[in-house]
Enzyme design. Structure first.
Site: not given
Ligand code: UD1
Length: 417
Positions: A22, A122
């Site tokens: 992925k 993040r």
């Protein structure tokens, strides 16, 4: 609501083939936008994250179609529609990997501050540091990242943390910059190396991927790649390995690069699981009494944060005390409350989880909070007695191709609704 329903208790047995990675696919699809010619990518997983990214690059102007199972044709745009739609981009954290290629090739980019899994804060400061050092102007405007750049110019940049995404974004942009770029303290993940190999196949000059320092000599155009095949997904492989161990099964995992999953192999062996490696397979057999182990997540080649939740489930099934320290994403322990519903005994203190293994878990209704938490809950369901219903199953479909088919072929009683 999409749900995965599992009647647990069967040891997984048989063989399973791993799909393309992925995270390598997401970066490579973004990089493909920099090519001057159409190209074909092989071994691309047909999963939701890839489908969303393809929709996004379609709206930017790329032409895409699946030529065959796992074979993707991409015709990069000559000019771009700069506004990637917010509704799409917010679904996918990896859409931030469009910034580097769009700025380098087209001189402009505007993407929404990306979403994705809720596994931590993040930030993107390191991406911005690198792209600014190459000469881009980057601003945050009303929830969007807006960037402009002329021809970028090579520079030297040090990453305060070896971020995978920042390494990839800066490396991609530097390929079309004038002169040399040196990126220090970079991520060494196999997906970074796969991206560098793809960039070089297109005609870039990237050296050192897989070490701490990457050097890039900028080129004027990228037009040499016709076909490129993506590496197997080490996290999908690790997930099936841990599922085999947690159900005390015996599974042959095919199409893997065992070196990429070495930290997981090492920890499984430490837990007394038998792991046999060949060139491109790993066989996991868990027929002996298993032992608790301690784990710390680290950047590659350390233990991957993307395998932490799945491993936690295995440790929940091994009597004795195991400790996990999560060093990468602070919210990875959201899965703990869900695992407790299945009878797991876990205490969390900051970035540390202390697990007291139990003799058996029991089925219950739980909810995935992110992709890997979802995978962990599926493993927990497989290892539990009775029925487990995993809600928010969409998270799981973001990253696991043919999950129901693959697990059924290993003897699991599972339905993806
Ligand atoms: C990638 C993977 C993800 C994996 C993660 C760590 C993709 C699409 N996703 O995510 O599956 O879990 O690597 O292996 O490849 N950080 C900063 N500033 C930045 C960027 C990151 O401080 O500008 C910090 C993050 O908060 C985090 C750490 O660096 O604590 C690692 O993040 P990073 O390696 O960037 O992860 P991603 O690339 O987002």
């Amino acid at each position: 609501m999409q749900e995965i329903v599992i009647n647990g208790g069967n040891p997984l047995e048989g063989r399973v083939t791993i799909s393309g990675a992925k995270n390598a696919s997401l970066a490579i699809i973004c990089a493909a936008l920099m090519s001057d010619k159409p190209l074909v990518l092989e071994n691309v997983p047909y999963i939701n994250d890839v489908k969303v990214l393809l929709e996004i690059i379609g709206t930017i102007g790329a032409k895409i179609h699946w030529q065959d199972y796992k074979v993707l044709y991409i015709e990069p745009p000559k000019e771009i529609n700069v506004q990637a739609p917010y509704e799409l981009v917010k679904k996918l954290r990896a859409s931030n990997l469009l910034l580097g290629p769009m700025l380098a090739k087209f001189g402009q980019a505007s993407v929404a501050l990306p979403g994705g899994c809720n596994i931590g804060s993040r930030p993107m400061d390191l991406h911005f540091k690198g792209l600014k050092c190459l000469g881009a102007d980057i601003k945050l405007e009303k929830g969007r990242i807006v960037g402009t750049a002329g021809r970028m110019v090579g520079c030297q940049v040090y990453l305060d943390f070896p971020s995978v995404g920042a390494t990839e974004n800066i490396m991609m942009a530097a390929c079309l910059a004038e002169g040399q770029t040196i990126i220090e303290n970079v991520a060494k993940e196999p997906e970074v190396v796969d991206l560098a190999n793809f960039l070089n196949a297109m005609g870039a000059k990237v050296r050192g991927a897989g070490t701490d320092v990457i050097k890039i000599e900028g080129v004027n155009s990228l037009d040499q790649c016709q076909r490129y095949s993506i590496i197997p997904d080490r996290i999908e492989a690790g997930t099936y390995m841990v599922a085999a161990a947690a159900t005390r099964g015996d599974v042959l995992i095919e199409n893997v690069i065992p070196k990429h999953i070495e930290p997981v192999i090492a920890k499984l062996r430490e837990a007394n699981v038998d792991v046999e490696e060949s060139e491109d397979t790993v066989r996991v057999t868990a027929r002996k009494e298993l032992k608790p182990v301690d784990i710390k997540t680290m950047p590659y080649p350390g233990f991957p944060t993307d395998m932490q939740s799945q491993m936690m489930v295995l440790l929940c099934t091994i009597p004795g005390t195991s400790v996990i320290i999560e060093n990468i994403f602070e919210n990875r322990f959201q899965v703990v409350d869900e695992l407790k519903r299945l009878g797991a005994r876990i205490k969390v203190e900051g970035r540390m989880a202390v697990i007291e293994g139990v003799n058996s878990l029991y089925g219950a209704s739980v909810k995935a909070t992110d992709l890997r938490a979802g995978a962990a809950l599926v493993i927990a369901g497989l290892a539990s007695k009775g029925e487990t219903r995993v809600g928010n199953a969409l998270y799981v479909y973001r990253g696991y191709q043919d999950l129901e088919y693959k697990l059924k072929s290993l003897g699991a009683d599972i339905k993806c609704l």
